[in-house]
Design a protein around this motif. Structure first.
Motif, PDB file in Angstrom:
ATOM      1  N   PRO A 175      51.749  48.222  60.081  1.00  0.00           N
ATOM      2  CA  PRO A 175      51.156  49.467  59.572  1.00  0.00           C
ATOM      3  C   PRO A 175      52.204  50.346  58.890  1.00  0.00           C
ATOM      4  N   LEU A 176      51.768  51.069  57.873  1.00  0.00           N
ATOM      5  CA  LEU A 176      52.653  51.901  57.065  1.00  0.00           C
ATOM      6  C   LEU A 176      53.032  53.167  57.820  1.00  0.00           C
ATOM      7  N   ASN A 222      47.163  51.886  63.188  1.00  0.00           N
ATOM      8  CA  ASN A 222      46.784  52.225  61.815  1.00  0.00           C
ATOM      9  C   ASN A 222      47.946  52.703  60.953  1.00  0.00           C
ATOM     10  N   GLY A 223      49.071  53.050  61.587  1.00  0.00           N
ATOM     11  CA  GLY A 223      50.162  53.673  60.847  1.00  0.00           C
ATOM     12  C   GLY A 223      49.987  55.179  60.831  1.00  0.00           C
ATOM     13  N   TRP A 224      51.018  55.888  60.396  1.00  0.00           N
ATOM     14  CA  TRP A 224      50.959  57.346  60.461  1.00  0.00           C
ATOM     15  C   TRP A 224      51.636  58.016  59.266  1.00  0.00           C
ATOM     16  N   LEU A 225      51.189  59.252  59.032  1.00  0.00           N
ATOM     17  CA  LEU A 225      51.784  60.130  58.023  1.00  0.00           C
ATOM     18  C   LEU A 225      52.210  61.400  58.743  1.00  0.00           C
ATOM     19  N   LEU A 226      53.509  61.585  58.909  1.00  0.00           N
ATOM     20  CA  LEU A 226      54.041  62.747  59.627  1.00  0.00           C
ATOM     21  C   LEU A 226      54.318  63.856  58.628  1.00  0.00           C
ATOM     22  N   PHE A 236      61.288  55.711  66.024  1.00  0.00           N
ATOM     23  CA  PHE A 236      60.375  56.084  64.951  1.00  0.00           C
ATOM     24  C   PHE A 236      61.158  56.336  63.665  1.00  0.00           C
ATOM     25  N   GLN A 237      60.989  55.445  62.732  1.00  0.00           N
ATOM     26  CA  GLN A 237      61.677  55.530  61.446  1.00  0.00           C
ATOM     27  C   GLN A 237      60.671  55.203  60.349  1.00  0.00           C
ATOM     28  N   PRO A 238      60.583  56.019  59.298  1.00  0.00           N
ATOM     29  CA  PRO A 238      59.556  55.797  58.277  1.00  0.00           C
ATOM     30  C   PRO A 238      59.909  54.661  57.324  1.00  0.00           C
ATOM     31  N   ASP A 239      58.866  54.088  56.736  1.00  0.00           N
ATOM     32  CA  ASP A 239      59.058  53.153  55.640  1.00  0.00           C
ATOM     33  C   ASP A 239      59.322  53.907  54.342  1.00  0.00           C
ATOM     34  N   LEU A 240      58.844  55.160  54.300  1.00  0.00           N
ATOM     35  CA  LEU A 240      58.943  55.968  53.085  1.00  0.00           C
ATOM     36  C   LEU A 240      59.048  57.437  53.464  1.00  0.00           C
ATOM     37  N   PHE A 241      59.964  58.155  52.820  1.00  0.00           N
ATOM     38  CA  PHE A 241      60.098  59.600  53.017  1.00  0.00           C
ATOM     39  C   PHE A 241      59.830  60.276  51.681  1.00  0.00           C
TER      40      PHE A 241
END
Length: 224
Positions: A60-61, A140-144, A162-167
């Motif tokens: 998940p993204l 589902n993945g998350w958008l912080l 917790f590390q994002p795939d995209l910032f």
């Protein structure tokens, strides 16, 4: 897990010509059911399946988004979560929800806020960490949204894994930010945000009840 297989036709002249050699996706249970169903019929030889590759599901993204007030985070978050099915997590909303629920972290945060103090990083980080760990976020993945805001907060989240795939960082010229901020209005009934110029209220009734948030001023929007 879905797999990619080659279909090899049974060697019987009495059957119609088999399809050409091909690959397709199927579930393991479906194959076993198919084999059992065919094996009960004396006139059909069960086909043989040879697994050639396994399809790995994409993880998940995970996205973090940051930007100044009125930079458009709300709009972008709505578009991103709708397209990718992510769980939208706003640090501010999360803090208010924790306080309203009376959770342990919420009670601690409320004590600091009632004293006019900032809520310590370690409390907010634990709130965010707990929310990111919930099943819907993991599946589902998350958008912080709007968090982390400092390197220490980012380091703490990274320490929990917790590390994002995209910032995503939204950059908007200062004069446009100020115009957006001072024209922004809140509907206290629905919680919807309007803008007097760019997104005016639909009716006079809504317009009459709109309020301006205390920090939607030019002084608050201008950088120090």
């Amino acid at each position: 897990m879905a797999c990619c297989v080659n279909y090899i036709s049974p060697p019987r002249a009495s059957l119609s010509p088999p399809p050409s050699r091909s690959s397709f996706s199927f579930s393991g249970d479906a194959v076993h059911s198919l084999l059992r169903r065919h094996s009960r019929s004396p006139s059909i030889v069960a086909p043989r399946f040879q697994v050639v590759a396994a399809e790995k599901a994409e993880p998940p993204l995970k996205i973090m988004i940051s930007g100044a007030p009125a930079s458009g985070k709300g709009t972008q978050c709505e578009l991103i979560t709708r397209k990718y099915g992510l769980v939208h997590i706003s640090a501010g909303d999360l803090l208010r929800a924790e306080i309203a629920s009376g959770s342990g972290n919420g009670k601690l945060a409320k004590e600091y806020m009632e004293k006019g103090q900032l809520v310590p990083d370690e409390i907010v980080v634990m709130m965010v960490k707990d929310r990111l760990s919930q099943t819907d976020s993991q599946q589902n993945g998350w958008l912080l949204d709007g968090y982390p805001r400092s390197s220490s907060q980012a380091t703490a989240l990274k320490g929990f894994g917790f590390q994002p795939d995209l910032f995503i960082v939204l950059e908007v010229p200062e004069d446009i930010l100020i115009e957006r901020v001072v024209g922004r209005r809140l509907d206290p009934v629905t919680g919807k945000i309007y803008h007097l110029k760019y997104s005016p209220p639909e009716t006079e009734e809504i317009a009459a009840r709109l309020t301006q948030r205390f920090d939607d001023t030019e002084e608050k929007a201008s950088p120090i």
